[in-house]
Scaffold this motif. Structure first.
Motif, PDB file in Angstrom:
ATOM      1  N   THR A  90      22.987  52.339  44.731  1.00 26.10           N
ATOM      2  CA  THR A  90      22.734  51.222  43.830  1.00 26.10           C
ATOM      3  C   THR A  90      23.889  51.057  42.845  1.00 26.10           C
ATOM      4  OG1 THR A  90      21.532  52.614  42.255  1.00 26.10           O
ATOM      5  CG2 THR A  90      20.250  51.550  44.011  1.00 26.10           C
ATOM      6  N   GLY A  91      24.031  49.844  42.327  1.00 31.69           N
ATOM      7  CA  GLY A  91      25.064  49.540  41.351  1.00 31.69           C
ATOM      8  C   GLY A  91      26.353  48.995  41.938  1.00 31.69           C
ATOM      9  N   PHE A  92      26.421  48.843  43.277  1.00 25.91           N
ATOM     10  CA  PHE A  92      27.664  48.414  43.906  1.00 25.91           C
ATOM     11  C   PHE A  92      28.053  46.981  43.513  1.00 25.91           C
ATOM     12  CE2 PHE A  92      29.292  51.078  47.657  1.00 25.91           C
ATOM     13  CZ  PHE A  92      28.949  52.266  47.045  1.00 25.91           C
ATOM     14  N   ALA A  93      27.107  46.059  43.513  1.00 22.49           N
ATOM     15  CA  ALA A  93      27.446  44.667  43.215  1.00 22.49           C
ATOM     16  C   ALA A  93      27.994  44.532  41.795  1.00 22.49           C
ATOM     17  CB  ALA A  93      26.225  43.766  43.412  1.00 22.49           C
ATOM     18  N   HIS A  94      27.325  45.161  40.840  1.00 20.12           N
ATOM     19  CA  HIS A  94      27.822  45.130  39.467  1.00 20.12           C
ATOM     20  C   HIS A  94      29.162  45.850  39.356  1.00 20.12           C
ATOM     21  CE1 HIS A  94      28.191  47.023  35.424  1.00 20.12           C
ATOM     22  NE2 HIS A  94      27.990  45.769  35.064  1.00 20.12           N
ATOM     23  N   PHE A  95      29.325  46.937  40.098  1.00 20.01           N
ATOM     24  CA  PHE A  95      30.591  47.668  40.086  1.00 20.01           C
ATOM     25  C   PHE A  95      31.733  46.769  40.542  1.00 20.01           C
ATOM     26  CE2 PHE A  95      33.676  50.784  41.713  1.00 20.01           C
ATOM     27  CZ  PHE A  95      33.761  51.644  40.630  1.00 20.01           C
ATOM     28  N   PHE A  96      31.477  45.960  41.571  1.00 12.59           N
ATOM     29  CA  PHE A  96      32.530  45.062  42.059  1.00 12.59           C
ATOM     30  C   PHE A  96      32.824  43.935  41.072  1.00 12.59           C
ATOM     31  CE2 PHE A  96      32.504  47.137  46.128  1.00 12.59           C
ATOM     32  CZ  PHE A  96      33.793  46.902  46.592  1.00 12.59           C
ATOM     33  N   GLU A  97      31.868  43.591  40.241  1.00 11.48           N
ATOM     34  CA  GLU A  97      32.167  42.630  39.174  1.00 11.48           C
ATOM     35  C   GLU A  97      33.364  43.120  38.359  1.00 11.48           C
ATOM     36  OE1 GLU A  97      30.422  41.716  34.828  1.00 11.48           O
ATOM     37  OE2 GLU A  97      28.901  41.803  36.417  1.00 11.48           O
ATOM     38  N   HIS A  98      33.419  44.436  38.134  1.00 10.70           N
ATOM     39  CA  HIS A  98      34.525  45.037  37.396  1.00 10.70           C
ATOM     40  C   HIS A  98      35.733  45.308  38.286  1.00 10.70           C
ATOM     41  CE1 HIS A  98      32.293  45.918  33.621  1.00 10.70           C
ATOM     42  NE2 HIS A  98      31.245  45.951  34.434  1.00 10.70           N
ATOM     43  N   LEU A  99      35.458  45.880  39.454  1.00  9.16           N
ATOM     44  CA  LEU A  99      36.548  46.347  40.314  1.00  9.16           C
ATOM     45  C   LEU A  99      37.475  45.215  40.754  1.00  9.16           C
ATOM     46  CD1 LEU A  99      37.609  48.946  41.661  1.00  9.16           C
ATOM     47  CD2 LEU A  99      36.232  48.362  43.665  1.00  9.16           C
ATOM     48  N   LEU A 100      36.949  44.031  40.934  1.00 10.47           N
ATOM     49  CA  LEU A 100      37.777  42.932  41.433  1.00 10.47           C
ATOM     50  C   LEU A 100      38.635  42.275  40.349  1.00 10.47           C
ATOM     51  CD1 LEU A 100      35.524  41.251  44.146  1.00 10.47           C
ATOM     52  CD2 LEU A 100      37.273  43.031  44.376  1.00 10.47           C
ATOM     53  N   PHE A 101      38.680  42.906  39.173  1.00 12.46           N
ATOM     54  CA  PHE A 101      39.670  42.535  38.160  1.00 12.46           C
ATOM     55  C   PHE A 101      40.833  43.530  38.138  1.00 12.46           C
ATOM     56  CE2 PHE A 101      36.099  40.131  36.324  1.00 12.46           C
ATOM     57  CZ  PHE A 101      36.742  38.939  36.008  1.00 12.46           C
ATOM     58  N   GLU A 102      40.814  44.496  39.051  1.00 15.84           N
ATOM     59  CA  GLU A 102      41.842  45.530  39.061  1.00 15.84           C
ATOM     60  C   GLU A 102      43.213  45.003  39.469  1.00 15.84           C
ATOM     61  OE1 GLU A 102      42.236  49.149  38.663  1.00 15.84           O
ATOM     62  OE2 GLU A 102      40.712  48.556  37.216  1.00 15.84           O
ATOM     63  N   GLY A 103      43.258  43.846  40.104  1.00 16.18           N
ATOM     64  CA  GLY A 103      44.534  43.318  40.569  1.00 16.18           C
ATOM     65  C   GLY A 103      44.507  43.100  42.063  1.00 16.18           C
ATOM     66  N   SER A 104      45.687  42.846  42.627  1.00 12.88           N
ATOM     67  CA  SER A 104      45.781  42.573  44.051  1.00 12.88           C
ATOM     68  C   SER A 104      47.119  43.067  44.582  1.00 12.88           C
ATOM     69  CB  SER A 104      45.655  41.063  44.306  1.00 12.88           C
ATOM     70  OG  SER A 104      46.837  40.394  43.892  1.00 12.88           O
ATOM     71  N   GLU A 105      47.346  42.823  45.853  1.00 15.76           N
ATOM     72  CA  GLU A 105      48.616  43.218  46.453  1.00 15.76           C
ATOM     73  C   GLU A 105      49.790  42.487  45.805  1.00 15.76           C
ATOM     74  OE1 GLU A 105      48.385  42.573  50.640  1.00 15.76           O
ATOM     75  OE2 GLU A 105      46.565  43.782  50.882  1.00 15.76           O
ATOM     76  N   ASN A 106      49.513  41.331  45.219  1.00 13.26           N
ATOM     77  CA  ASN A 106      50.578  40.523  44.611  1.00 13.26           C
ATOM     78  C   ASN A 106      50.478  40.481  43.088  1.00 13.26           C
ATOM     79  OD1 ASN A 106      51.643  39.603  47.197  1.00 13.26           O
ATOM     80  ND2 ASN A 106      49.743  38.450  47.360  1.00 13.26           N
ATOM     81  N   MET A 107      49.736  41.419  42.520  1.00 17.67           N
ATOM     82  CA  MET A 107      49.503  41.426  41.078  1.00 17.67           C
ATOM     83  C   MET A 107      49.381  42.867  40.604  1.00 17.67           C
ATOM     84  SD  MET A 107      46.271  39.596  39.180  1.00 17.67           S
ATOM     85  CE  MET A 107      46.128  38.510  40.605  1.00 17.67           C
ATOM     86  N   LYS A 108      50.072  43.224  39.542  1.00 16.07           N
ATOM     87  CA  LYS A 108      50.005  44.583  39.036  1.00 16.07           C
ATOM     88  C   LYS A 108      48.617  44.879  38.471  1.00 16.07           C
ATOM     89  CE  LYS A 108      54.893  44.990  37.765  1.00 16.07           C
ATOM     90  NZ  LYS A 108      55.842  45.182  36.629  1.00 16.07           N
ATOM     91  N   ARG A 109      48.253  46.152  38.525  1.00 16.16           N
ATOM     92  CA  ARG A 109      46.980  46.568  37.976  1.00 16.16           C
ATOM     93  C   ARG A 109      46.896  46.175  36.505  1.00 16.16           C
ATOM     94  NH1 ARG A 109      43.870  50.099  40.291  1.00 16.16           N
ATOM     95  NH2 ARG A 109      45.613  51.031  41.440  1.00 16.16           N
ATOM     96  N   GLY A 110      45.775  45.542  36.136  1.00 15.22           N
ATOM     97  CA  GLY A 110      45.581  45.142  34.755  1.00 15.22           C
ATOM     98  C   GLY A 110      46.182  43.812  34.375  1.00 15.22           C
ATOM     99  N   ASP A 111      46.887  43.150  35.316  1.00 10.51           N
ATOM    100  CA  ASP A 111      47.563  41.894  34.984  1.00 10.51           C
ATOM    101  C   ASP A 111      46.660  40.669  35.081  1.00 10.51           C
ATOM    102  OD1 ASP A 111      49.889  43.042  34.299  1.00 10.51           O
ATOM    103  OD2 ASP A 111      51.096  42.258  35.962  1.00 10.51           O
TER     104      ASP A 111
END
Length: 436
Positions: free
Chosen positions: A65-86
């Motif tokens: 449990t908690g995966f959907a809410h966790f991804f609410e946060h995790l998908l702000f971590e960045g991407s392959e074309n964006m630095k972490r936190g940017d």
């Protein structure tokens, strides 16, 4: 007093005029299944870009449990074309705002930008969908963020666990029985490949709707959407689980002790139909009659006249499959909790026995009209309402039909639905007490 009354009448007229306007929209699908909704409004140079995924805590493994809410946060971590936190830095440095929220049924991400930054918003959401950074470093960081959020919003917040305790009884046998924030032990135990698998299953274009509202050119926006989203691969079709709960046949009573409170509280909750049901909307009206403002029945009786309650409320917790109708009260002058429950029950019984007055009915209609206008006064509100209609009601035009539905609900329906669902043998009563 008369002057204020005339102002109120004038404002009501403005609301009635505004709420009569239909929200126009264009909708279509990309080849990968992404549903697109566009609403043009050039009154201000602002545009809201949003993506709603049809995934919430209802879709989780009971052991994770908690995966959907966790991804609410995790998908702000960045991407392959964006630095972490940017992600957030890019938004704020371009004059925008962004946020996300997760419920039991869906997850919603959005940015609000000056309209000349529409393309940036589309790029950011396409990066979230196509190239998210899901790695051990991000998972470790967000685990700590979620733990702190749980401490602030539930563990250390006064009355923070009432929903957890009520829902565990009310929805026993359904994923609604746990809260979206989930179990920290489950998140700690999960491996990286489990998070990746959850993303691949639910965060695909064919399980999402892209909604854009504001100062935009429809045809140019379609070109930009194709540019950024056509390459996102279609996912495996998501098959939703179905859950049928047995009726509650006997009142359930429970007690919770909370070290964060000094004043006790009492809750009574009833399982009701989901948001697509007309009866759910009727129960929203019931809650407004009972506690919609300072002149509502419960506030007038218990707070103003008898002075037995510091606070009293009734509200509809609306969900896709089912809903929860919840009443609560905090005592004043050491009033016994059972006395508060008796007073609430008396007002419910009055609703079940007698039709509301014509003045109450008119006031109720105006309250819903005003609430409708307020909820859709900003472009992000319109975008979310359109996305909710498509995702949860299977009807994008639900936004434009809400007021007509409210107007069609009769005083007799209000009485009859209250009789049907707000009965003592179908509820959970929760005593919420200070922990000594």
């Amino acid at each position: 007093m008369r002057y204020k009354f005339l102002i109120t009448l004038s404002l009501s007229g403005l609301f009635l005029c505004a709420s009569a306007q239909q929200v126009k929209f264009t909708e279509y699908d990309l080849a990968n299944g992404l549903h697109v909704i566009l609403h043009q409004d050039k009154t201000a140079p602002v545009v809201a870009v949003s993506v709603m995924y049809h995934v919430g805590s209802k879709d989780e493994d009971p052991q994770r449990t908690g995966f959907a809410h966790f991804f609410e946060h995790l998908l702000f971590e960045g991407s392959e074309n964006m630095k972490r936190g940017d992600f957030m830095k890019i938004v704020s440095s371009n004059g925008g705002q962004n946020n996300a929220n997760t419920s039991q049924d869906r997850t919603f991400y959005y940015e609000v930008f000056p309209s000349n930054q529409l393309e940036l918003g589309l790029w950011l959401e396409s990066e979230r969908m196509l190239h998210p950074k899901i790695d051990d470093a991000g998972v470790k960081t967000q685990r700590e963020v979620v733990k702190e959020e749980k401490r602030m919003r539930m563990d250390n917040k006064p009355y923070g666990k009432f929903a957890e305790n009520i829902f565990s009884h009310l929805f026993d046998g359904h994923p609604y029985s746990w809260q979206p924030i989930g179990s920290m032990a489950h998140l700690d135990a999960a491996k990286l490949d489990e998070f990746i698998a959850f993303f691949k299953k639910y965060y695909a274009p064919n399980n999402a709707v892209l909604t854009i509202a504001g100062d935009l050119d429809i045809e140019n926006t379609k070109i930009l959407i194709a540019k950024y989203f056509n390459e996102v691969p279609i996912g495996v079709p998501v098959i939703k689980g179905t859950f049928e709960l047995k009726p509650i046949a006997k009142q359930i009573v429970d007690t919770v002790y909370d070290a964060n409170i000094q004043i006790p509280a009492i809750f009574a909750a009833y399982r009701i139909p989901g948001m697509k049901s007309r009866e759910n909307k009727v129960l929203e009206m019931v809650s407004t009659i009972l506690s919609g403002g300072g002149s509502s029945r419960l506030s007038t009786k218990m707070v103003d006249q008898k002075k037995t309650a510091l606070e009293v409320a009734a509200f509809n917790y609306t969900l896709e499959d089912y809903g929860a109708y919840i009443t609560l009260a905090l005592p004043n002058n050491n009033t016994p909790l059972n006395g508060l429950l008796t007073d609430i029950d008396a007002e419910v019984t009055r609703l079940q026995s007698d039709l509301i007055t014509e003045s109450e009915y008119t006031k109720l209609q105006n309250q819903f009209e005003n609430g409708y206008v307020s909820a859709n006064s900003k472009m992000i509100g319109v975008a979310e309402s359109l996305a909710n209609g498509y995702t949860l009601h299977k009807n994008t035009n639900d936004l434009n039909e809400q007021l007509a539905q409210v107007k069609s609900i009769t005083k007799e329906e209000i009485r009859d639905v209250a009789r049907k669902y707000l009965t003592k043998d179908q509820r959970v009563v929760l005593y919420y007490l200070p922990k000594k």
